[in-house]
Design a protein around this motif. Structure first.
Motif: not given
Length: 350
Positions: A26, A28-29, A45-46, A273, A311, A326, A348
């Motif tokens: 899975s 994220a990007w 991943g995130p 976002s 994010l 972040r 994404p």
């Protein structure tokens, strides 16, 4: 009583589940980068962890993630002549797309909502007239093309209703060395295309800003935010973020006066976002955050920062030194560091 023919027909009608993004962790990007002398496409991943890394033959630019299959299309740095369809579960190269003769890919692409169609930004090498290439996605056969509505299309975004917004940068380039040929007369625009490829609307900047090349897009409400790169007098500060809702005029979003020269005329990426929009500048070493109405909120500084993506309700960012970050409020918080020079975009997945 069931017949053998009916039984076989029933078997043929079954569709086994394919490999989806959950099967590869899975991500994220998707983002391209360089590790030593090698070019790669990573799924992140995130928390910034690399879930897979797949070799590329040359420097990548952006990628497109299939909406359901664990499949990515990696585009060459524009203008380029390769787009690679990659199985992100096995790492296998499924297809290598090549534009028609006299054409070049221009760094970006997008899938239709059902994943049946891939759309690629392209230019006619001589003159840089824009095209949107159309590819069915079972065998990735080219099935047609649309006009992009301008010169030098780069990014594109599909709206919720299936219409497509294209950022036509307006710059005619030499097909051999990428030198810019029409800076004195360039006319960037935003083009709205119907799901069938008809140009429904063209939005242009005011004449004094005709050298502000429209490059990258993010979905904002029912329209887009757009990031620009100034080709005019570097001593003249201009807004590098704009907002556009089809049916209206583009709205430009100037930074705070003290930050007028911070981006050095160059916005390399954009993301939206949590009711905010961010643009980045590797040239200026900065990310600027605005409200989704265009009010400046924060400026954060980091050398060679460019990649941006949502994010949660914050932003993720990447830099050419291997940093992943972040952005929360006015803070730049480390996520992870990797021995990879991250390239311009974080795309994404899902």
């Amino acid at each position: 009583m069931a017949t053998r023919r009916g039984f076989l027909a029933g078997l043929a009608s079954l569709s086994l589940p394919g490999i989806g993004w959950a099967d590869v962790g899975s991500p994220a990007w998707l983002t391209a980068g360089r590790a030593g002398e090698d070019y790669v496409l990573h799924g992140l991943g995130p928390a910034g962890e690399s879930l897979f890394a797949i070799p590329l033959p040359a420097r990548g630019h952006a990628a497109a993630a299939h909406p359901s299959r664990a499949e990515a299309v990696a585009f060459a740095r524009r203008p380029g002549t390769f787009a690679l369809v990659i199985d992100c579960f096995t790492g296998a190269l499924r297809h290598r797309l090549t534009p028609p003769g006299g054409r070049q890919f221009n760094g970006h692409g997008a899938f239709s909502a059902d994943g049946a169609l891939l759309m690629t930004s392209e230019v006619v090498a001589e003159g840089s007239q824009g095209r949107i290439g159309l590819w069915e996605t079972e065998g990735y056969t080219r099935i047609g093309e649309w006009g992009s509505g301008g010169i030098g299309p780069h990014d594109m975004k599909r709206l919720a209703d299936g219409r497509l917004v294209v950022a036509n940068g307006g710059i005619e380039t030499d097909p051999a060395d990428r030198s810019k040929l029409n800076i004195d007369r360039m006319r960037p625009n935003l083009a709205l295309l119907s799901p069938g490829g008809e140009v429904l609307e063209i939005a242009e900047l005011e004449p004094a800003l005709h050298q502000n090349s429209i490059r990258h897009l993010a979905l904002v409400g029912g329209g887009v935010g757009f990031a620009m790169q100034w080709e005019g007098d570097p001593a003249e500060p201009v807004p590098l973020l704009g907002l556009w809702t089809p049916g209206g005029a583009p709205i430009l979003c100037p930074p705070a006066p003290e930050d007028a020269f911070t981006m050095q005329g160059y916005a390399g990426s954009i993301a939206a976002s949590g009711g905010r929009v961010a643009i980045s500048s590797p040239r200026g070493g900065a990310v600027m955050v605005f409200s989704d109405q265009g009010a400046p909120l924060a400026t954060l500084r980091r050398a060679d920062i460019c990649g941006l993506a949502p994010l949660g309700t914050d932003f993720a960012a990447s830099d050419g030194g291997g940093g992943l970050w972040r952005i929360a409020g006015d803070e730049l918080i480390p996520l992870r560091h990797a021995p990879v020079a991250w390239d311009n975009h974080m795309v994404p997945v899902g």
